[in-house]
Design a protein around this motif. Structure first.
Motif, short mmCIF file in Angstrom:
data_model
loop_
_atom_site.label_atom_id
_atom_site.label_comp_id
_atom_site.label_asym_id
_atom_site.label_seq_id
_atom_site.Cartn_x
_atom_site.Cartn_y
_atom_site.Cartn_z
N GLU A 100 53.79 5.72 -11.70
CA GLU A 100 53.68 4.83 -10.52
C GLU A 100 54.79 4.67 -9.75
N LYS A 101 56.18 4.57 -10.35
CA LYS A 101 57.30 4.52 -9.51
C LYS A 101 57.83 5.71 -9.07
N SER A 152 57.92 6.79 -4.63
CA SER A 152 58.84 7.41 -4.37
C SER A 152 58.67 8.66 -3.55
N ILE A 153 57.47 9.29 -3.90
CA ILE A 153 56.99 10.52 -3.29
C ILE A 153 56.48 10.02 -1.92
N LYS A 154 55.82 8.69 -1.83
CA LYS A 154 55.32 8.25 -0.54
C LYS A 154 56.30 8.05 0.21
N LYS A 155 57.38 7.29 -0.13
CA LYS A 155 58.56 7.02 0.62
C LYS A 155 59.35 8.09 1.27
N HIS A 156 59.48 9.15 0.26
CA HIS A 156 60.45 10.02 0.63
C HIS A 156 59.97 11.61 0.20
N PRO A 157 58.93 12.02 1.21
CA PRO A 157 58.20 13.28 0.56
C PRO A 157 58.89 14.49 0.64
N TYR A 158 60.04 14.42 1.68
CA TYR A 158 61.02 15.58 1.87
C TYR A 158 61.79 15.82 0.57
N CYS A 165 51.43 13.16 -8.28
CA CYS A 165 50.40 13.81 -6.99
C CYS A 165 48.94 13.36 -7.50
N LEU A 166 48.53 13.45 -8.79
CA LEU A 166 47.17 13.07 -9.02
C LEU A 166 46.86 11.58 -8.64
N LEU A 167 47.86 10.77 -9.35
CA LEU A 167 47.81 9.36 -8.87
C LEU A 167 47.63 8.96 -7.41
N LEU A 168 48.33 9.52 -6.36
CA LEU A 168 48.22 9.52 -5.18
C LEU A 168 47.18 10.22 -4.50
#
Length: 124
Positions: A38-39, A43-49, A77-80
């Motif tokens: 989840e964490k 982070s992926i959502k906030k910092h995709p680069y 990625c699956l969670l998102l």
């Protein structure tokens, strides 16, 4: 030389691939906790680069696209609800080379983070 330096040397291309085409490595003894996934997803959502700069590493040795580095990123990625993720296929690896990459990736992921073994034990 680390694996990412080696990828640069090989001129490996980062390609967006469907998550449905990727297979988690059955030999990977580590599985991140739900909280860790989840964490990472946040982070992926906030910092995709940053996510795109650390692609999921795959081997095609068995004829399938098996994850040998980045299984936590795959799970996030699956969670998102993502359909694709950045990947690199490493062709022509031996099973020993796959294992080495997986161990190095697990060691990196475990640094300062609690994970669960797939066999049910806890590792820190």
């Amino acid at each position: 030389m680390n694996v990412y330096d080696e990828l640069k040397r090989l001129n490996a291309d980062i390609v967006m691939r469907d998550l449905a085409d990727l297979k988690p490595n059955p030999k990977n003894p580590r599985k991140a906790t739900k909280e860790a996934i989840e964490k990472l997803a946040e982070s992926i959502k906030k910092h995709p680069y940053f996510f795109k700069a650390r692609p999921i590493l795959l081997s095609d040795r068995t004829g399938e696209l098996v994850i040998i580095g980045g299984e936590r990123r795959f799970d996030a990625c699956l969670l998102l609800g993502m359909k694709q993720a950045p990947t690199i296929i490493l062709h022509g690896l031996t099973e020993a080379q796959e294992d080495e990459i997986m161990i190095r990736d697990n060691t990196h992921a475990a640094f300062g983070m609690k994970t669960n073994s797939r066999s049910g034990g806890k590792m820190s």
